[in-house]
Design a protein around this motif. Structure first.
Motif, mmCIF file in Angstrom:
data_model
loop_
_atom_site.group_PDB
_atom_site.id
_atom_site.type_symbol
_atom_site.label_atom_id
_atom_site.label_comp_id
_atom_site.label_asym_id
_atom_site.label_seq_id
_atom_site.Cartn_x
_atom_site.Cartn_y
_atom_site.Cartn_z
ATOM 1 N N UNK A 141 0.834 -1.201 0.000
ATOM 2 C CA UNK A 141 0.000 0.000 0.000
ATOM 3 C C UNK A 141 0.871 1.255 0.000
ATOM 4 N N UNK A 142 2.034 1.170 0.669
ATOM 5 C CA UNK A 142 2.961 2.295 0.660
ATOM 6 C C UNK A 142 3.435 2.620 -0.744
ATOM 7 N N UNK A 143 3.704 1.571 -1.538
ATOM 8 C CA UNK A 143 4.111 1.772 -2.932
ATOM 9 C C UNK A 143 2.981 2.423 -3.724
ATOM 10 N N UNK A 144 1.754 1.944 -3.498
ATOM 11 C CA UNK A 144 0.594 2.513 -4.193
ATOM 12 C C UNK A 144 0.366 3.966 -3.784
ATOM 13 N N UNK A 145 0.620 4.282 -2.519
ATOM 14 C CA UNK A 145 0.476 5.664 -2.058
ATOM 15 C C UNK A 145 1.508 6.565 -2.730
ATOM 16 N N UNK A 146 2.743 6.056 -2.872
ATOM 17 C CA UNK A 146 3.784 6.852 -3.516
ATOM 18 C C UNK A 146 3.444 7.162 -4.971
ATOM 19 N N UNK A 147 2.702 6.260 -5.585
ATOM 20 C CA UNK A 147 2.315 6.484 -6.976
ATOM 21 C C UNK A 147 1.325 7.635 -7.107
ATOM 22 N N UNK A 148 0.690 8.010 -5.989
ATOM 23 C CA UNK A 148 -0.271 9.116 -6.014
ATOM 24 C C UNK A 148 0.243 10.329 -5.234
ATOM 25 N N UNK A 250 12.782 26.085 -5.363
ATOM 26 C CA UNK A 250 11.680 25.724 -4.458
ATOM 27 C C UNK A 250 11.965 24.385 -3.797
ATOM 28 N N UNK A 251 11.413 24.218 -2.600
ATOM 29 C CA UNK A 251 11.509 22.961 -1.848
ATOM 30 C C UNK A 251 10.087 22.544 -1.500
ATOM 31 N N UNK A 252 9.721 21.337 -1.894
ATOM 32 C CA UNK A 252 8.339 20.880 -1.725
ATOM 33 C C UNK A 252 8.295 19.557 -0.972
ATOM 34 N N UNK A 253 7.452 19.517 0.046
ATOM 35 C CA UNK A 253 7.343 18.290 0.843
ATOM 36 C C UNK A 253 6.306 17.357 0.234
ATOM 37 N N UNK A 254 6.522 16.048 0.364
ATOM 38 C CA UNK A 254 5.615 15.080 -0.264
ATOM 39 C C UNK A 254 4.376 14.819 0.586
ATOM 40 N N UNK A 255 3.240 14.850 -0.064
ATOM 41 C CA UNK A 255 2.013 14.446 0.614
ATOM 42 C C UNK A 255 1.465 13.200 -0.083
ATOM 43 N N UNK A 256 1.377 12.122 0.671
ATOM 44 C CA UNK A 256 0.809 10.893 0.141
ATOM 45 C C UNK A 256 -0.589 10.717 0.705
ATOM 46 N N UNK A 257 -1.502 10.164 -0.068
ATOM 47 C CA UNK A 257 -2.862 9.986 0.423
ATOM 48 C C UNK A 257 -2.893 9.025 1.611
ATOM 49 N N UNK A 258 -3.824 9.267 2.528
ATOM 50 C CA UNK A 258 -3.999 8.361 3.668
ATOM 51 C C UNK A 258 -4.777 7.142 3.194
#
Length: 445
Positions: A141-148, A250-258
């Motif tokens: 699921x972590x891999x799938x979250x990274x894809x989004x 720019x520096x951007x932090x990653x947001x992965x879906x819950x």
């Protein structure tokens, strides 16, 4: 005439073929008559050219063709009658003059070898096993979250937070930079870019480059030395040291879906929510585990079979397989858009070892299947197709797709046949179970 077959070696044979010109008279007349119907010559209507002129024009060509046709026909007729197992096409060589009354050909050919199957009970193979638990599902699921994943500027608020108070670049952040590199004070090709975007920690850039970017904030710059590896793909800079200056835009932090109902819906799970999604992920992982375990076992079984069996390998089959592998390699180059791939010089010698192994194994499998009646049944083929189709949205359509094409069906038949061989082999051999983690299994070749 008495059939003459001479043994020229382990698998090489020579068959002498004899027939008379009278045996060819009817076929010769019919061939010339057919040519005469389409022959064009000034002063004559099509199809009305005199027979003697047709004979003069085409007689020798027709004699050559029908003699080879007759020799080929006679060769296969006698081979079938004698129960000869041919390994390939014969090479026909005429021994008599073209105008002789008795026509004699030598046919050079190879026969299929005798395959000596070794004692399979002495073989030892390993069968891996893996259990899929909650941890493996979470990682998937972590891999799938990274894809989004999507990104927000550090220090700015979003519906899901602000990425923390620290606005400096961290591992996992997306950075946008300008950079320029110089060697001995001179810019070099490929050493400069603007608004270049990459994610820290993904390994896309050289380690020194990432290390220099870490900790910088938007608007900050840094100059640092970077030594290119000796085997770097850019030959002009390989092994050299450059001075790079980077400026962070720019520096951007990653947001992965819950992992929630909305995330499950985004993956196509319309009913059952998170629980159903986790169940489907487990099913997919189980299929992947079974596929890898089967592939690893198959490779080991085939290697053991290859080493346990004794046979001579027909040179003609190896040569044909080499040519097939060359054409396959050329088709792959063309598919990838390689310029002039159609005419690329690909030496057959580079496939010699692979072709020999494939032909050898093919002969072993063919013999073992016949000996032990391991042929794929219609029910086995149907079951395999249905199992593969079950992973698609419309299984019935996939089943129809398989059955509508004989070549696809043949692929499934070969797959089932190999599975039958594996089952037979492992029923006799010593099989040791080897439990491994999912990660360990993924790394095995």
């Amino acid at each position: 005439m008495a059939l003459q077959i001479e043994n020229l070696g382990q698998l090489d044979r020579k068959m002498t073929l004899e027939f008379t010109r009278a045996d060819l008279a009817k076929a010769r007349d019919e061939r010339l008559a057919k040519l005469g119907k389409t022959m064009k010559m000034a002063g004559f209507r099509p199809g009305k050219v005199p027979k003697n002129i047709v004979e003069k024009q085409y007689g020798m060509q027709v004699d050559f063709e029908i003699q080879f046709d007759k020799a080929s026909e006679l060769f296969f007729e006698l081979s079938k009658k004698e129960g000869i197992k041919l390994a390939g096409q014969p090479r026909l060589e005429p021994k008599s003059e073209l105008d002789a009354d008795k026509i004699v050909f030598d046919a050079f050919f190879e026969v299929l070898p005798e395959v000596k199957i070794g004692d399979l009970s002495k073989a030892e193979v390993s069968k891996y096993s893996t259990s899929i638990g909650e941890a493996e599902i979470d990682r998937a699921l972590g891999v799938l979250r990274k894809q989004q994943v999507h990104y927000h500027p550090r220090g700015t608020a979003s519906a899901h937070g602000d990425g923390g108070a620290n606005t400096a670049a961290q591992s996992g952040d997306q950075v946008v930079i300008d950079f320029v590199g110089k060697i001995d004070g001179v810019e070099f090709a490929g050493g400069k870019a603007e608004n270049f975007e990459y994610v820290l920690g993904e390994g896309r850039m050289l380690p020194e480059f990432e290390a220099a970017t870490l900790g910088l904030k938007a608007g900050e710059s840094k100059t640092f030395p970077l030594t290119f590896p000796a085997d770097y793909h850019g030959k002009d800079v390989a092994g050299k040291t450059a001075d790079f200056t980077i400026t962070v835009k720019s520096v951007n932090w990653p947001h992965m879906p819950v992992v929630d109902e909305a995330f499950a819906l985004s993956l196509g799970v319309t009913e059952g929510g998170v629980e159903k999604m986790r169940s489907e992920v487990k099913e997919n992982l189980d299929r992947e585990v079974n596929r890898r375990i089967t592939a690893l076992l198959k490779n080991e079984v085939m290697d053991k079979l290859n080493s346990l069996c004794e046979l001579d390998v027909p040179k003609s089959l190896v040569a044909s397989e080499q040519e097939r592998l060359v054409e396959s390699a050329r088709a792959d180059l063309m598919q990838r858009g390689i310029p002039n791939a159609k005419d690329a010089p690909i030496p057959v010698e580079m496939f010699a070892e692979q072709a020999l192994k494939r032909v050898r194994l093919g002969l072993i499998l063919s013999d073992l299947v016949k000996q032990q009646n391991l042929t794929a049944t219609a029910d086995q083929i149907k079951t395999e197709i249905e199992e593969q189709a079950a992973t698609y949205e419309d299984p019935k359509e996939v089943v129809r797709w398989f059955y509508s094409n004989p070549s696809r069906l043949k692929e499934i038949e070969n797959l089932v046949l190999e599975n039958n061989v594996i089952q037979y082999f492992t029923s006799l051999a010593k099989v040791s179970e080897k439990p491994v983690s999912f990660e360990e299994l993924s790394k095995l070749n």
